[in-house]
Scaffold this motif. Sequence first.
Motif, PDB file in Angstrom:
ATOM      1  N   ALA A   1       0.865  -1.095  -0.012  1.00  0.00           N
ATOM      2  CA  ALA A   1       0.012   0.036  -0.076  1.00  0.00           C
ATOM      3  C   ALA A   1       0.873   1.235   0.002  1.00  0.00           C
ATOM      4  N   GLU A   2       0.494   2.250  -0.651  1.00  0.00           N
ATOM      5  CA  GLU A   2       0.982   3.599  -0.686  1.00  0.00           C
ATOM      6  C   GLU A   2       1.190   4.294   0.748  1.00  0.00           C
ATOM      7  N   PRO A   3       2.099   4.406   1.309  1.00  0.00           N
ATOM      8  CA  PRO A   3       2.034   5.140   2.735  1.00  0.00           C
ATOM      9  C   PRO A   3       1.182   6.281   2.851  1.00  0.00           C
ATOM     10  N   ILE A   4       0.778   6.540   4.329  1.00  0.00           N
ATOM     11  CA  ILE A   4      -0.137   7.763   4.342  1.00  0.00           C
ATOM     12  C   ILE A   4       0.937   9.093   4.280  1.00  0.00           C
ATOM     13  N   VAL A   5       0.864   9.680   3.392  1.00  0.00           N
ATOM     14  CA  VAL A   5       1.564  10.935   3.634  1.00  0.00           C
ATOM     15  C   VAL A   5       1.013  12.282   4.626  1.00  0.00           C
ATOM     16  N   GLY A   6       1.946  12.269   5.631  1.00  0.00           N
ATOM     17  CA  GLY A   6       1.644  13.233   6.749  1.00  0.00           C
ATOM     18  C   GLY A   6       2.948  14.323   6.723  1.00  0.00           C
ATOM     19  N   SER A   7       2.792  14.977   7.875  1.00  0.00           N
ATOM     20  CA  SER A   7       4.010  15.826   8.182  1.00  0.00           C
ATOM     21  C   SER A   7       5.016  15.651   9.585  1.00  0.00           C
ATOM     22  N   GLY A   8       4.318  14.611  10.153  1.00  0.00           N
ATOM     23  CA  GLY A   8       4.731  14.503  11.645  1.00  0.00           C
ATOM     24  C   GLY A   8       6.015  13.889  11.967  1.00  0.00           C
ATOM     25  N   PRO A   9       6.362  13.660  13.119  1.00  0.00           N
ATOM     26  CA  PRO A   9       7.734  12.998  13.508  1.00  0.00           C
ATOM     27  C   PRO A   9       7.665  11.482  13.262  1.00  0.00           C
ATOM     28  N   PHE A  10       6.570  10.880  12.828  1.00  0.00           N
ATOM     29  CA  PHE A  10       6.559   9.373  12.570  1.00  0.00           C
ATOM     30  C   PHE A  10       6.025   9.330  10.860  1.00  0.00           C
ATOM     31  N   LYS A  11       6.630   8.537  10.197  1.00  0.00           N
ATOM     32  CA  LYS A  11       5.985   8.134   8.946  1.00  0.00           C
ATOM     33  C   LYS A  11       5.267   6.897   9.094  1.00  0.00           C
ATOM     34  N   PHE A  12       4.115   6.886   8.246  1.00  0.00           N
ATOM     35  CA  PHE A  12       3.303   5.560   8.232  1.00  0.00           C
ATOM     36  C   PHE A  12       4.428   4.419   7.596  1.00  0.00           C
ATOM     37  N   ASP A  13       4.253   3.320   8.203  1.00  0.00           N
ATOM     38  CA  ASP A  13       4.955   2.169   7.787  1.00  0.00           C
ATOM     39  C   ASP A  13       4.024   0.928   7.010  1.00  0.00           C
ATOM     40  N   LYS A  14       3.352   0.502   7.906  1.00  0.00           N
ATOM     41  CA  LYS A  14       2.507  -0.493   7.528  1.00  0.00           C
ATOM     42  C   LYS A  14       1.266  -0.861   8.344  1.00  0.00           C
ATOM     43  N   TRP A  15       0.175  -1.442   7.470  1.00  0.00           N
ATOM     44  CA  TRP A  15      -0.858  -1.630   8.303  1.00  0.00           C
ATOM     45  C   TRP A  15      -1.311  -3.064   7.751  1.00  0.00           C
ATOM     46  N   ILE A  16      -1.261  -4.383   8.745  1.00  0.00           N
ATOM     47  CA  ILE A  16      -1.615  -5.545   8.482  1.00  0.00           C
ATOM     48  C   ILE A  16      -2.857  -5.844   9.137  1.00  0.00           C
ATOM     49  N   THR A  17      -3.989  -5.927   8.360  1.00  0.00           N
ATOM     50  CA  THR A  17      -5.136  -5.937   9.217  1.00  0.00           C
ATOM     51  C   THR A  17      -5.265  -7.103   9.791  1.00  0.00           C
ATOM     52  N   GLY A  18      -5.717  -7.146  11.131  1.00  0.00           N
ATOM     53  CA  GLY A  18      -5.803  -8.267  12.133  1.00  0.00           C
ATOM     54  C   GLY A  18      -4.557  -8.517  12.767  1.00  0.00           C
ATOM     55  N   ASP A  19      -3.403  -7.893  12.665  1.00  0.00           N
ATOM     56  CA  ASP A  19      -2.078  -8.146  13.166  1.00  0.00           C
ATOM     57  C   ASP A  19      -1.473  -6.826  13.770  1.00  0.00           C
ATOM     58  N   TYR A  20      -0.834  -5.889  13.000  1.00  0.00           N
ATOM     59  CA  TYR A  20      -0.321  -4.809  13.590  1.00  0.00           C
ATOM     60  C   TYR A  20      -0.441  -3.576  12.677  1.00  0.00           C
ATOM     61  N   MET A  21      -0.217  -2.135  13.060  1.00  0.00           N
ATOM     62  CA  MET A  21       0.080  -1.108  12.361  1.00  0.00           C
ATOM     63  C   MET A  21       1.509  -0.732  12.884  1.00  0.00           C
ATOM     64  N   SER A  22       2.108   0.099  11.901  1.00  0.00           N
ATOM     65  CA  SER A  22       3.545   0.361  12.452  1.00  0.00           C
ATOM     66  C   SER A  22       3.957   1.514  11.747  1.00  0.00           C
ATOM     67  N   LEU A  23       4.853   2.331  12.598  1.00  0.00           N
ATOM     68  CA  LEU A  23       5.580   3.834  12.188  1.00  0.00           C
ATOM     69  C   LEU A  23       6.817   3.474  12.142  1.00  0.00           C
ATOM     70  N   VAL A  24       7.459   4.459  11.290  1.00  0.00           N
ATOM     71  CA  VAL A  24       8.932   4.696  11.465  1.00  0.00           C
ATOM     72  C   VAL A  24       9.298   6.203  11.655  1.00  0.00           C
ATOM     73  N   ARG A  25      10.316   6.274  12.196  1.00  0.00           N
ATOM     74  CA  ARG A  25      10.737   7.709  12.615  1.00  0.00           C
ATOM     75  C   ARG A  25      10.861   8.746  11.223  1.00  0.00           C
ATOM     76  N   ASN A  26      10.676   9.799  11.199  1.00  0.00           N
ATOM     77  CA  ASN A  26      10.701  10.618  10.130  1.00  0.00           C
ATOM     78  C   ASN A  26      12.230  11.560  10.310  1.00  0.00           C
ATOM     79  N   ASP A  27      13.103  10.916   9.766  1.00  0.00           N
ATOM     80  CA  ASP A  27      14.520  11.742   9.806  1.00  0.00           C
ATOM     81  C   ASP A  27      14.531  13.018   9.313  1.00  0.00           C
ATOM     82  N   ASN A  28      13.811  13.363   8.606  1.00  0.00           N
ATOM     83  CA  ASN A  28      13.466  14.773   7.921  1.00  0.00           C
ATOM     84  C   ASN A  28      12.811  15.579   8.690  1.00  0.00           C
ATOM     85  N   TYR A  29      12.411  15.314   9.769  1.00  0.00           N
ATOM     86  CA  TYR A  29      11.164  16.053  10.418  1.00  0.00           C
ATOM     87  C   TYR A  29      11.675  17.437  10.591  1.00  0.00           C
ATOM     88  N   TRP A  30      10.633  18.459  10.182  1.00  0.00           N
ATOM     89  CA  TRP A  30      11.057  19.645  10.566  1.00  0.00           C
ATOM     90  C   TRP A  30      11.301  20.249  11.878  1.00  0.00           C
TER      91      TRP A  30
END
Lengths: 615, 344
Positions: free
Chosen positions: A254-283
Amino acid sequence: MRKSFLIQFAILILLIIYTNIGDRSTAAISNSVVGDGGGIRVELTGDETIFDSSPTDLAPQKGGTLVMAISAEPENLNYYTSTSAAATRFLDYIYEPLLDYDYETWNYDRPVLAESFAISEDGMTFTFKLRENIYWHDGQPLTADDVLFSIKSILNPFVDAAPQRTSFSKVIEAHIEGPYIFSVTSSETYFRNQEILGGFAIMPKHIWDPQGLMDRYTVTDLLNPTITREEAAIKEFAEAFNTHPQGRPVGDGAEPIVGSGPFKFDKWITGDYMSLVRNDNYWGSDQTYIPGYSEQGSYLDKIIIKVVQDATARLIALKAGEIDFIPRMRAIQYFEQTGSQDFLDKYQKVSYVVPAYSYIGWNNDKPYFMDKRVRQAMTMLIDREAYNKYIAYDMGIPTIGPFYIYGEQYNHAIERWPYDPARAVELIEAAGWIDHDGDGIRDKDGVPFNFTFSISAGSTSSKYLALMLKEDLRKVGIVVNIRQLEWSVYVENLRDRQFDVVSLLWIGGLEADPYQIWHSDNIGDRGSNYIGFKHAEADSILYHARFEMDKTKRNAMYHRLQEILHDEQPYTFMFAQRDPGAYLKEFRGAKWIPIRPGYKLYSWWRNNTSQVSPL
Amino acid sequence: MSQMAPARTYTQIVGAQFSKNKLAVFSVHIIYVLLFVFIFADFLANDKPIVMRLKGSTYFPVFREYGVNWLGMNWQDEFKSQQFKILEDDYEAGDWAIYPPIPYSPNEYNLQVKLQPPSMAHPFGTDELGRDVLSQMIHGARVSLLVGFVAVAIYVFIGVILGALAGFYGGIIDIIIQRLIEIMITFPRMFLIITIVAVMETQSIINIMVILGLTGWTGVARFTRAEFLKVKNEDYVVAAKALGYKDFRTIFRHVLPNTLTPVLVTATFGVAAAILIESGLSFLGFGAPPEQATWGSLLSSARDMLPTGWWLTTFPGLAIFITVTVYNLVGEGLRDALDPRLKQ
């Protein structure tokens, strides 16, 4: 058969004789006093508004993964159309608002995407100057266009965001004044305007509306029913928005969710988990991120949020090392099942306060509870302290009114009704509920005092409360029937006001507007004042306080409101809530705050210094 | 057996056959115990005294309770609050009370003694509200047995009538009833029951009994129909017809008594099944209302207390196990005793 019965009868007689001779002392073996369960009890008293439950001897370092477990999976990840708290909490790491709470003063005035903001003299127009160095996760700049697009999406009547839209119902105009200046106007000087108009999450226009369908329409157009009905593009956009793939980025590709925050969307596997990775370019990484809370954008490399429905399974996963953090466990797990030294060595248990309170709501329109003396008596008949001590493991904080116990709105001068059955009986009799016909049940005007306590089928704590109340009220000649209902039916009955007594929880905020719950305008028509509380002075306070911009004066009004509520007892206010949780001790920076959900993972980091990396 | 012995009746033959099965006989005695508990539950576990001497008068509060509940009597003014134990504090000389062996009612809670393991004061321990588990089990036995018997009575009644009609008349009636049976058995019974209970407005034991009764009759109907088919051409039935008896009389006076034995066996097994289903429903939270202790609901609320509160699951679990087992053993004993092929 006759012989068999005779023998048994003889045994019964012998048993009766045996048990009745001698000392039949049921010597109450006193239960060991409930301690803190080996955990830390967070108290946010005085000036302390952030509580760090981990050692502070080391400087935070970047790196590491945190796995936490939640109980329910969101239905989608569209910030505006999702109604689940899990979605909001997840997306709060990805999207950002213009303003947020200041973590030192707890006023809603810390600029986030905005650099500064100004309020017009009449207090109705808010002008935000955006920071110019902010980029979306895909590299596009974040501008006032995105802010205007976001408010238009909320106001679009065809977007499935009705609950959010009610907060924005007084918005009359919004526009941009240059690429980084956004201005919005409300029709009234409501004290929560700043929180509402500066607090919505900003979503990227170039992702959600690449064709610019909404560019042609102004906010005023969207508020005009004639235009929204006639212009097909408005509905077309809303349908695309409601079903946009960014709102449900499921699976590996899946295309990752585009936001502006300190974490970036990583994955959503339904019934299992959702994950985030750090946004190293965070403003915000190169400047102090949240003063006093997290000095840089975030430290963790990755956050995995597992969905584990069953509470027992969550605890087992924690003990097995599959999970690092359970934000909410059951009290019995916290106090009875995690007491071993091994567990306490490895995990830190914390009970932290969340802005919610439990209550028993008496339907004020039912003959039994019309008289405030009866409602006061009901409060005095419930041994709330014993309930807290023995059933709730002392996790409740006694509360007298609807406001958050750590907020400025709370009136600390009011003393809680005591547990006093004798005085309660006097009040009930003064109100005319006397056993006229001698059948052991009190009655008035031919109506027996016989009501139904509705409880939600899953809630053991309300079940215990109802069972206690039934037994206690039986002794004073009042009959309680207990009715267990499925949650959906329960809520339906609540909205239709088809109940006598309910036991529920309200989740609030640091500063709340009690208008929806207590004003008599909200009785009926599915309003939140479903118990039917009606009081002229309270109505006047509830109405006028909304437009009182002076915080001190406003809080004085709300303090008076609590005096009225205390005297009227439309609810029996039970307890402000604590959530018990546990996390692996390797994690530091576990800070607890007085806003939902009680923690933000920005400040957490993993201490790897003492750890030998496993092969 | 000697040829001189007087001719034995059918019942005597079956009884003798049955008594050879020691396990079944033992089970019958356990059923007697359960029946005894069922009848005398209020005298076994109650927070009211059986006899009480207070200020020169003698009272019988347990008996009075029956009067209040069933005959519209009222409590004496002294006992309006029904808190007899509190009265003990101001006993005068000569006042006394005799309590049942377990002096707690199933709903009487005492938070101070919550979750106590078995002790002299509470032989089976206490639950999370400090209620006596043994008292709840004794009163829960009433619910379990009542559900078993009433549900089976309902479905035996329905099943026998429909089966008799189908077997006796045959033809179109038989076809209709057979199709009805087939429709009923295509529904998974447990799910059907859960669905009906979920739709019900109020929770009560009566609902459960009626639903179990209305869904369980198919087996009995088939048995009865088969027996009728076997018997309906026997000489005595033909004779009854020839004598011009009404069908009603033929069916219920002459044929039915000769076909009931297999039904009796199914019913015995049915009681065990109904108890098990009720426990299952209560365990899932669909059964009895929360204030009514049943074995299943005891088990259900104990689930969260494991592993610390072992007594909360062990005793109700054993009670269900023993009850279901003894009914099945009695059923098997009956079946063997009634089966002519097994007779020497």
